[in-house]
Design a protein around this motif. Structure first.
Motif, PDB file in Angstrom:
ATOM      1  N   ARG A  33       0.596  -1.132  -0.029  1.00 23.11           N
ATOM      2  CA  ARG A  33       0.095  -0.093   0.102  1.00 23.11           C
ATOM      3  C   ARG A  33       0.909   1.049  -0.098  1.00 23.11           C
ATOM      4  O   ARG A  33       0.496   2.147  -1.122  1.00 23.11           O
ATOM      5  CB  ARG A  33      -0.653  -0.069   1.408  1.00 23.11           C
ATOM      6  N   VAL A  34       2.101   1.230   0.746  1.00 20.32           N
ATOM      7  CA  VAL A  34       2.976   2.277   0.838  1.00 20.32           C
ATOM      8  C   VAL A  34       3.695   2.933  -0.661  1.00 20.32           C
ATOM      9  O   VAL A  34       3.849   3.794  -1.086  1.00 20.32           O
ATOM     10  CB  VAL A  34       3.965   2.461   1.892  1.00 20.32           C
ATOM     11  N   ASP A  35       3.798   1.359  -1.108  1.00 22.28           N
ATOM     12  CA  ASP A  35       4.471   1.412  -2.715  1.00 22.28           C
ATOM     13  C   ASP A  35       3.757   2.311  -3.426  1.00 22.28           C
ATOM     14  O   ASP A  35       4.216   3.484  -4.272  1.00 22.28           O
ATOM     15  CB  ASP A  35       4.862   0.018  -3.073  1.00 22.28           C
ATOM     16  N   GLU A  36       2.414   1.725  -3.415  1.00 25.62           N
ATOM     17  CA  GLU A  36       1.147   2.326  -4.555  1.00 25.62           C
ATOM     18  C   GLU A  36       1.709   3.759  -4.013  1.00 25.62           C
ATOM     19  O   GLU A  36       0.833   4.803  -5.257  1.00 25.62           O
ATOM     20  CB  GLU A  36       0.136   1.400  -4.727  1.00 25.62           C
ATOM     21  N   SER A  37       0.981   4.306  -2.578  1.00 26.17           N
ATOM     22  CA  SER A  37       1.304   5.709  -1.793  1.00 26.17           C
ATOM     23  C   SER A  37       2.340   6.818  -3.224  1.00 26.17           C
ATOM     24  O   SER A  37       1.306   7.259  -3.414  1.00 26.17           O
ATOM     25  CB  SER A  37       0.800   5.352  -0.926  1.00 26.17           C
ATOM     26  N   ILE A  38       3.391   6.103  -3.112  1.00 26.23           N
ATOM     27  CA  ILE A  38       4.067   6.617  -3.234  1.00 26.23           C
ATOM     28  C   ILE A  38       4.425   6.812  -4.642  1.00 26.23           C
ATOM     29  O   ILE A  38       4.908   8.251  -5.250  1.00 26.23           O
ATOM     30  CB  ILE A  38       5.476   6.062  -2.879  1.00 26.23           C
ATOM     31  N   ARG A  39       3.964   5.639  -6.169  1.00 28.36           N
ATOM     32  CA  ARG A  39       3.544   6.215  -7.065  1.00 28.36           C
ATOM     33  C   ARG A  39       2.401   7.163  -7.079  1.00 28.36           C
ATOM     34  O   ARG A  39       3.076   7.656  -8.611  1.00 28.36           O
ATOM     35  CB  ARG A  39       3.641   4.338  -7.884  1.00 28.36           C
ATOM     36  N   ARG A  40       1.296   6.550  -6.640  1.00 20.15           N
ATOM     37  CA  ARG A  40       0.246   7.852  -6.632  1.00 20.15           C
ATOM     38  C   ARG A  40       1.383   8.907  -6.603  1.00 20.15           C
ATOM     39  O   ARG A  40       0.758  10.352  -6.995  1.00 20.15           O
ATOM     40  CB  ARG A  40      -0.795   7.912  -6.594  1.00 20.15           C
ATOM     41  N   LEU A  41       1.590   9.827  -5.556  1.00 23.04           N
ATOM     42  CA  LEU A  41       2.152  10.848  -4.867  1.00 23.04           C
ATOM     43  C   LEU A  41       3.491  11.107  -6.081  1.00 23.04           C
ATOM     44  O   LEU A  41       2.999  12.435  -6.607  1.00 23.04           O
ATOM     45  CB  LEU A  41       2.463  11.309  -3.867  1.00 23.04           C
ATOM     46  N   LYS A 100       3.512  10.014  -9.847  1.00 23.08           N
ATOM     47  CA  LYS A 100       2.817  10.304 -10.951  1.00 23.08           C
ATOM     48  C   LYS A 100       2.035  11.808 -10.623  1.00 23.08           C
ATOM     49  O   LYS A 100       1.803  12.863 -11.114  1.00 23.08           O
ATOM     50  CB  LYS A 100       2.115   9.869 -10.912  1.00 23.08           C
ATOM     51  N   ALA A 101       1.428  12.211  -9.222  1.00 20.17           N
ATOM     52  CA  ALA A 101       0.853  13.723  -9.189  1.00 20.17           C
ATOM     53  C   ALA A 101       1.891  14.492  -8.673  1.00 20.17           C
ATOM     54  O   ALA A 101       1.262  16.072  -9.193  1.00 20.17           O
ATOM     55  CB  ALA A 101      -0.798  12.848  -8.326  1.00 20.17           C
ATOM     56  N   LYS A 102       2.829  14.484  -8.929  1.00 20.60           N
ATOM     57  CA  LYS A 102       3.743  15.318  -8.987  1.00 20.60           C
ATOM     58  C   LYS A 102       3.873  16.416  -7.231  1.00 20.60           C
ATOM     59  O   LYS A 102       4.017  17.446  -7.400  1.00 20.60           O
ATOM     60  CB  LYS A 102       3.817  16.315  -9.735  1.00 20.60           C
ATOM     61  N   GLU A 103       3.435  15.264  -6.696  1.00 17.56           N
ATOM     62  CA  GLU A 103       3.034  15.985  -5.054  1.00 17.56           C
ATOM     63  C   GLU A 103       4.419  15.561  -4.390  1.00 17.56           C
ATOM     64  O   GLU A 103       4.668  15.168  -4.545  1.00 17.56           O
ATOM     65  CB  GLU A 103       1.285  15.046  -4.728  1.00 17.56           C
ATOM     66  N   GLY A 104       4.665  16.565  -2.782  1.00 12.56           N
ATOM     67  CA  GLY A 104       5.351  16.133  -1.843  1.00 12.56           C
ATOM     68  C   GLY A 104       5.335  14.928  -1.535  1.00 12.56           C
ATOM     69  O   GLY A 104       4.143  14.732  -0.738  1.00 12.56           O
ATOM     70  N   ILE A 105       6.486  14.256  -1.658  1.00 14.72           N
ATOM     71  CA  ILE A 105       6.499  13.412  -0.689  1.00 14.72           C
ATOM     72  C   ILE A 105       6.952  13.632   0.807  1.00 14.72           C
ATOM     73  O   ILE A 105       8.178  14.032   0.538  1.00 14.72           O
ATOM     74  CB  ILE A 105       7.825  12.284  -1.766  1.00 14.72           C
ATOM     75  N   ASN A 106       6.371  13.176   2.305  1.00 12.74           N
ATOM     76  CA  ASN A 106       7.090  13.529   3.038  1.00 12.74           C
ATOM     77  C   ASN A 106       6.634  12.386   3.736  1.00 12.74           C
ATOM     78  O   ASN A 106       5.250  11.630   3.563  1.00 12.74           O
ATOM     79  CB  ASN A 106       7.132  14.265   3.568  1.00 12.74           C
ATOM     80  N   PHE A 107       6.728  12.170   5.392  1.00 12.22           N
ATOM     81  CA  PHE A 107       5.604  11.170   5.948  1.00 12.22           C
ATOM     82  C   PHE A 107       4.570  10.941   6.505  1.00 12.22           C
ATOM     83  O   PHE A 107       3.629  10.298   5.942  1.00 12.22           O
ATOM     84  CB  PHE A 107       6.572  11.047   7.164  1.00 12.22           C
ATOM     85  N   ASN A 108       3.878  11.931   6.333  1.00  7.75           N
ATOM     86  CA  ASN A 108       2.686  13.115   6.293  1.00  7.75           C
ATOM     87  C   ASN A 108       1.841  12.889   4.913  1.00  7.75           C
ATOM     88  O   ASN A 108       0.765  11.905   4.817  1.00  7.75           O
ATOM     89  CB  ASN A 108       2.087  14.030   7.107  1.00  7.75           C
ATOM     90  N   SER A 109       2.064  12.629   4.041  1.00  6.69           N
ATOM     91  CA  SER A 109       2.035  12.551   2.937  1.00  6.69           C
ATOM     92  C   SER A 109       2.062  11.517   2.279  1.00  6.69           C
ATOM     93  O   SER A 109       0.034  11.253   2.192  1.00  6.69           O
ATOM     94  CB  SER A 109       2.050  13.960   1.589  1.00  6.69           C
ATOM     95  N   ASP A 148      -1.875   8.709   2.200  1.00  5.49           N
ATOM     96  CA  ASP A 148      -2.346   8.453   0.932  1.00  5.49           C
ATOM     97  C   ASP A 148      -2.218   7.012   1.308  1.00  5.49           C
ATOM     98  O   ASP A 148      -3.831   5.892   0.735  1.00  5.49           O
ATOM     99  CB  ASP A 148      -1.129   8.990   0.165  1.00  5.49           C
ATOM    100  N   ALA A 149      -1.947   6.591   2.104  1.00  5.52           N
ATOM    101  CA  ALA A 149      -1.399   5.323   2.256  1.00  5.52           C
ATOM    102  C   ALA A 149      -2.611   4.170   2.933  1.00  5.52           C
ATOM    103  O   ALA A 149      -2.836   3.257   2.723  1.00  5.52           O
ATOM    104  CB  ALA A 149      -0.151   4.342   2.215  1.00  5.52           C
ATOM    105  N   GLY A 150      -2.807   5.335   4.118  1.00  2.73           N
ATOM    106  CA  GLY A 150      -3.826   5.047   5.952  1.00  2.73           C
ATOM    107  C   GLY A 150      -3.379   4.669   6.161  1.00  2.73           C
ATOM    108  O   GLY A 150      -3.801   2.937   6.499  1.00  2.73           O
ATOM    109  N   VAL A 151      -2.050   4.406   6.591  1.00  3.60           N
ATOM    110  CA  VAL A 151      -0.739   3.821   7.690  1.00  3.60           C
ATOM    111  C   VAL A 151      -0.649   5.075   8.875  1.00  3.60           C
ATOM    112  O   VAL A 151      -0.964   5.801   7.739  1.00  3.60           O
ATOM    113  CB  VAL A 151       0.315   3.511   7.127  1.00  3.60           C
ATOM    114  N   SER A 152      -0.252   4.170   9.818  1.00  6.71           N
ATOM    115  CA  SER A 152       0.100   5.464  10.587  1.00  6.71           C
ATOM    116  C   SER A 152       1.686   5.837  10.614  1.00  6.71           C
ATOM    117  O   SER A 152       2.475   4.882   9.655  1.00  6.71           O
ATOM    118  CB  SER A 152       0.781   4.906  12.407  1.00  6.71           C
ATOM    119  N   LYS A 153       2.051   7.208  10.805  1.00  8.58           N
ATOM    120  CA  LYS A 153       3.227   7.477  10.569  1.00  8.58           C
ATOM    121  C   LYS A 153       4.507   6.713  11.030  1.00  8.58           C
ATOM    122  O   LYS A 153       5.467   6.681  10.569  1.00  8.58           O
ATOM    123  CB  LYS A 153       3.600   9.273  10.855  1.00  8.58           C
TER     124      LYS A 153
END
Length: 126
Positions: free
Chosen positions: A24-32, A34-43, A47-52
């Protein structure tokens, strides 16, 4: 009789849950990305629905997110790129206007000289 090993079963369930979380985290990172959004622990966590804490506690995920965050920090944002383009355009426009002004001043001086000669000719005819 049936021999049930509770520890082995819990270990198997835990590994399956861990694999699903990483997926789920891998898929979330790929989506972010692709959408050219910021990658950080919060985002990523949202997006992945997991805790920091899950992201921080998993060394693989932590290193990956930190490296992606670092890469994005080094790249200029679209706002910075636009500002640099505006600065470059402004410099080019100023240089162009200076050249045009110099050309017009030279032309103006030539016309003044021609006007002096024309006045002299008119004055001689009188």
């Amino acid at each position: 009789m049936f021999d049930y090993d509770r520890r082995a079963h819990l270990k198997q369930v835990h590994e399956a849950r861990k694999a699903k979380t990483i997926q789920r985290v891998d898929e979330s990172i790929r989506r972010l990305l692709k959408a050219k959004e910021g990658i950080n622990f919060n985002s990523v966590a949202v997006d992945a629905g997991v805790s920091k804490a899950t992201l921080y506690n998993n060394p693989e995920l932590r290193v990956r997110i930190e490296s992606l965050r670092q890469q994005q920090a080094q790249m200029p944002s679209p706002k910075q790129i636009k500002q640099e383009m505006d600065e470059n355009n402004k410099d080019a426009i100023i240089a162009s206007l200076k050249r045009k002004m110099k050309k017009l001043e030279e032309e103006n001086n030539k016309l003044r000289e021609q006007l002096k000669f024309s006045y002299a000719e008119v004055y001689q005819k009188i």
